[in-house]
Design an enzyme around this catalytic site. Structure first.
Site, mmCIF file in Angstrom:
data_model
loop_
_atom_site.group_PDB
_atom_site.id
_atom_site.type_symbol
_atom_site.label_atom_id
_atom_site.label_comp_id
_atom_site.label_asym_id
_atom_site.label_seq_id
_atom_site.Cartn_x
_atom_site.Cartn_y
_atom_site.Cartn_z
ATOM 1 N N PRO A 113 -19.788 28.959 3.603
ATOM 2 C CA PRO A 113 -19.808 30.427 3.733
ATOM 3 C C PRO A 113 -18.577 31.103 3.108
ATOM 4 O O PRO A 113 -18.666 32.239 2.655
ATOM 5 C CB PRO A 113 -19.851 30.645 5.239
ATOM 6 C CG PRO A 113 -20.545 29.428 5.755
ATOM 7 C CD PRO A 113 -20.065 28.299 4.878
ATOM 8 N N ASN A 118 -20.874 35.189 -4.082
ATOM 9 C CA ASN A 118 -21.487 36.239 -3.285
ATOM 10 C C ASN A 118 -22.571 36.945 -4.096
ATOM 11 O O ASN A 118 -22.321 37.425 -5.191
ATOM 12 C CB ASN A 118 -20.393 37.225 -2.866
ATOM 13 C CG ASN A 118 -20.906 38.334 -1.979
ATOM 14 O OD1 ASN A 118 -21.795 39.081 -2.364
ATOM 15 N ND2 ASN A 118 -20.358 38.418 -0.794
ATOM 16 N N GLU A 153 -30.172 29.692 -2.529
ATOM 17 C CA GLU A 153 -30.709 31.046 -2.350
ATOM 18 C C GLU A 153 -29.686 32.122 -2.651
ATOM 19 O O GLU A 153 -29.586 33.103 -1.925
ATOM 20 C CB GLU A 153 -31.236 31.235 -0.919
ATOM 21 C CG GLU A 153 -32.300 30.244 -0.525
ATOM 22 C CD GLU A 153 -33.051 30.655 0.754
ATOM 23 O OE1 GLU A 153 -32.747 31.712 1.313
ATOM 24 O OE2 GLU A 153 -33.948 29.903 1.171
ATOM 25 N N ASP A 193 -37.865 31.618 -2.051
ATOM 26 C CA ASP A 193 -39.224 31.748 -2.550
ATOM 27 C C ASP A 193 -39.601 33.220 -2.515
ATOM 28 O O ASP A 193 -39.971 33.754 -1.486
ATOM 29 C CB ASP A 193 -40.144 30.924 -1.641
ATOM 30 C CG ASP A 193 -41.598 31.066 -2.034
ATOM 31 O OD1 ASP A 193 -41.875 31.103 -3.238
ATOM 32 O OD2 ASP A 193 -42.442 31.162 -1.119
ATOM 33 N N GLU A 254 -36.221 22.802 1.479
ATOM 34 C CA GLU A 254 -36.541 23.183 2.866
ATOM 35 C C GLU A 254 -38.045 23.405 2.901
ATOM 36 O O GLU A 254 -38.607 23.937 1.948
ATOM 37 C CB GLU A 254 -35.886 24.522 3.279
ATOM 38 C CG GLU A 254 -34.379 24.508 3.367
ATOM 39 C CD GLU A 254 -33.776 25.900 3.700
ATOM 40 O OE1 GLU A 254 -34.538 26.861 3.945
ATOM 41 O OE2 GLU A 254 -32.543 26.000 3.679
#
Ligand SMILES: *[C@@H]1O[C@H](CO)[C@@H](O)[C@H](O)[C@H]1NC(C)=O
Ligand SMILES: *[C@@H]1O[C@H](CO)[C@@H](O)[C@H](O)[C@H]1NC(C)=O
Ligand SMILES: *[C@@H]1O[C@H](CO)[C@@H](O)[C@H](O)[C@H]1NC(C)=O
Ligand SMILES: *[C@@H]1O[C@H](CO)[C@@H](O)[C@H](O)[C@H]1NC(C)=O
Ligand SMILES: *[C@@H]1O[C@H](CO)[C@@H](O)[C@H](O)[C@H]1NC(C)=O
Length: 522
Positions: A113, A118, A153, A193, A254
């Site tokens: 994180p 970003n 992502e 997605d 995932e």
């Protein structure tokens, strides 16, 4: 065999503990490098939160946690885990050798994180590359580490597709670093997605020079919800069709919609069946540990774990499949590399195929020697409060100066593909460059280098920066952390380290600084 005798002895294992066969990629498939058998990932995403007992969220440095979880992983029959957050310090030997002995491979995300790109104010600098390199140094020595992910992502909507240029630059540089160490661990990307940008993303990470391209592609896919859905109706068929004849391995990083509970995982028959095995290499179910979002297979508490309602369904569905592959020697790759998506708002894609330059500390140090007005602070602040204050100062300095002087050298634009020669320097270096430009613009009058006490005048060490861009870091000289000492002194990721107990707060502060920096440049 990378598991050392010392760690085997500590674990009380037979010293001849079998080593795991490294995996290799050929074309669009993974293979066991020793047997030549095709490898399908039967995996689970693994990220137990250990922040209650440690300031760092790194489950592979938590031996007790690994010992708690290993029996479940073995019982589930998985052959791989994906771990999102680890650190390049701490000792991972015990967890890694336990996993290896159980025949379990590991895919690791490079970012955390706090050390990440970003999506709303993307930047990629010497510090982030250094952090990724240290992570490679720490984990590449384990035979069962079979892949790294350079992002997860990051671009997740049509309005932040520019961030993918920075992610792809980081991916390129980590690939090059791994190659310079004579290693062959592939580096890929895990995407979300979103039908609006799915095709643009998958082609962007596959296009361009082979040294820039993702070595494999992961999709986080949650489209198959419940036993009434089918391969067609779920949307899986659509996604799979577009990977026909792909040139690199594709897998689900995932999967596992939980809109209908308990989950019975009907998609597993499709993932490991003939509709998908020619183009997909299996996947990782989301996720091992039960969190508030209720995707877990195991609820953990201290040293005990308890199966959730999904556990046995997953185990049974996975045990029922037996994907048939090809052997490495009989397989001739025939996939085709894609061309880059066109850059236009109407195509929902604004990331140029011309990528940000490779960060080089040598260039930035060389540039710093030519400055006359620099930040009084010599390193990035470490507390959240100081970081926020720093961010405000930097933001207002950029705001004042860049309205008057050209700040192109320290900024970049993913759409035009134009990046300044110092755009990869750290925020302190970039703000110092900006302040010197201002000071020069003001003809070095007294008081022009102050910025409310943020800046100081220094005597110039070199008057010519024309050769700075030629200065490259030597990857061989970069020092890896002392991973066997369990201390964190070798990590320069001070913000992440010190704020490790409050990851979300640290993430916020660092991204606030970077957001301020970037937004003032737009
Ligand atoms: C994209 O849109 C979201 C939601 O409107 C917004 O929060 C975000 O800041 C936008 N990102 C960029 C890079 O414009
Ligand atoms: C650049 O220098 C900083 C400070 O020493 C270090 O943390 C970072 O890892 C270095 N980056 C690279 C790419 O070597
Ligand atoms: C599949 O690929 C085509 C281009 O060949 C693209 O136009 C379409 O949007 C893609 N579909 C999905 C679901 O990504
Ligand atoms: C494979 O695809 C066919 C055609 O869409 C479908 O009928 C079949 O159910 C699928 N197989 C699985 C295991 O989902
Ligand atoms: C990049 O340049 C384009 C084209 O000149 C411009 O429209 C856009 O606002 C710029 N974006 C950023 C993030 O500076």
């Amino acid at each position: 065999m990378r598991a050392s005798l010392v760690s085997a002895a500590i674990l009380g294992l037979a010293s001849q503990a079998a080593s795991i066969d490294p995996l290799v990629i050929k074309g669009s498939k993974w293979f066991n490098s020793k047997t030549g058998a095709q490898f399908f990932v039967k995996g689970v995403d693994y990220q137990p939160d250990i922040t209650s007992t440690s300031t760092v969220r790194d489950p592979l440095a938590d031996t007790a946690g690994c010992m708690r979880d290993l029996p479940f992983l073995k019982d589930l029959g998985v052959n791989a885990i994906r771990v999102y957050q680890t650190e390049p310090f701490g000792n991972h030997d015990k967890c890694m050798s336990m996993l290896s002995d159980a025949g379990i491979y590991v895919m690791l995300d490079l970012s955390t994180p706090t050390e990440t790109i970003n999506r709303d104010s993307p930047a990629y600098d010497v510090d982030l590359l250094g952090y990724y390199q240290r992570k490679v140094d720490t984990f590449a020595k384990y035979d069962n580490v079979f892949a790294f992910l350079a992002g997860n992502e990051v671009t997740n909507a049509y309005n932040n597709t520019g961030a993918s240029a920075y992610v792809k630059a980081a991916l390129r540089d980590v690939k090059s670093y791994i190659k310079s160490k004579h290693l062959t661990i592939p580096v890929g990307y895990a995407t979300n997605d979103d039908a609006d940008i799915r095709w643009q993303l998958q082609t962007y990470f596959d296009c361009g020079s082979i040294s820039d391209r993702a070595d494999f592609y992961g999709i986080n896919l949650y489209e198959w919800c419940g036993p009434a859905a089918t391969f067609e109706s779920s949307g899986y068929a659509n996604v799979v069709k577009n990977f026909t004849n792909w040139d690199v391995p594709v897998l689900l990083t995932e999967y596992g919609c939980n809109a209908i509970k308990p989950r019975t995982f009907p998609e597993i028959a499709a993932i490991y069946g003939s509709n998908m095995t020619s183009s997909f290499s299996g996947g990782f179910v989301y996720e091992y540990v039960e969190e508030p979002n209720e995707y877990g297979l195991v609820k953990v508490s201290g040293s005990t774990g308890t199966k959730t309602a999904d556990y046995d369904y997953f185990k049974k569905a996975l045990a029922a499949v037996n994907p048939s592959g090809v052997s490495m020697s009989s397989y001739t790759p025939s996939g085709k590399q894609q061309s880059c998506p066109s850059v236009s708002a109407s195509n929902n894609w604004i990331a140029s195929s011309s990528l940000p330059p490779s960060p080089s500390n040598a260039t930035c140090s060389c540039m710093m020697n030519t400055l006359t007005c620099v930040s009084k602070q010599s390193s990035m602040p470490t507390s959240a409060g100081d970081l926020a204050k720093f961010g405000q100062s930097v933001s207002s300095i950029f705001g004042i100066v860049c309205g008057t002087v050209d700040c192109g050298a320290v900024s970049g634009n993913a759409t035009t593909g134009k990046y300044g020669k110092y755009s990869f320097c750290d925020p302190l270096q970039r703000v110092s460059w900006v302040m010197t430009e201002w000071y020069n613009d003001q003809r070095n009058v007294d008081g022009a280098c102050d910025f409310d006490g943020f800046a100081k005048v220094v005597s110039v060490k070199s008057t010519d920066d024309s050769s700075c861009s030629d200065q490259k870091d030597d990857p061989q000289s970069s020092k890896g952390p002392s991973s066997d000492k369990g201390d964190s002194s070798s990590s320069s990721s001070s913000a992440a380290k010190i704020l490790g107990g409050a990851p979300s707060m640290a993430a916020l502060s660092v991204s606030v600084v970077l957001a301020m920096l970037t937004s003032t440049l737009l």
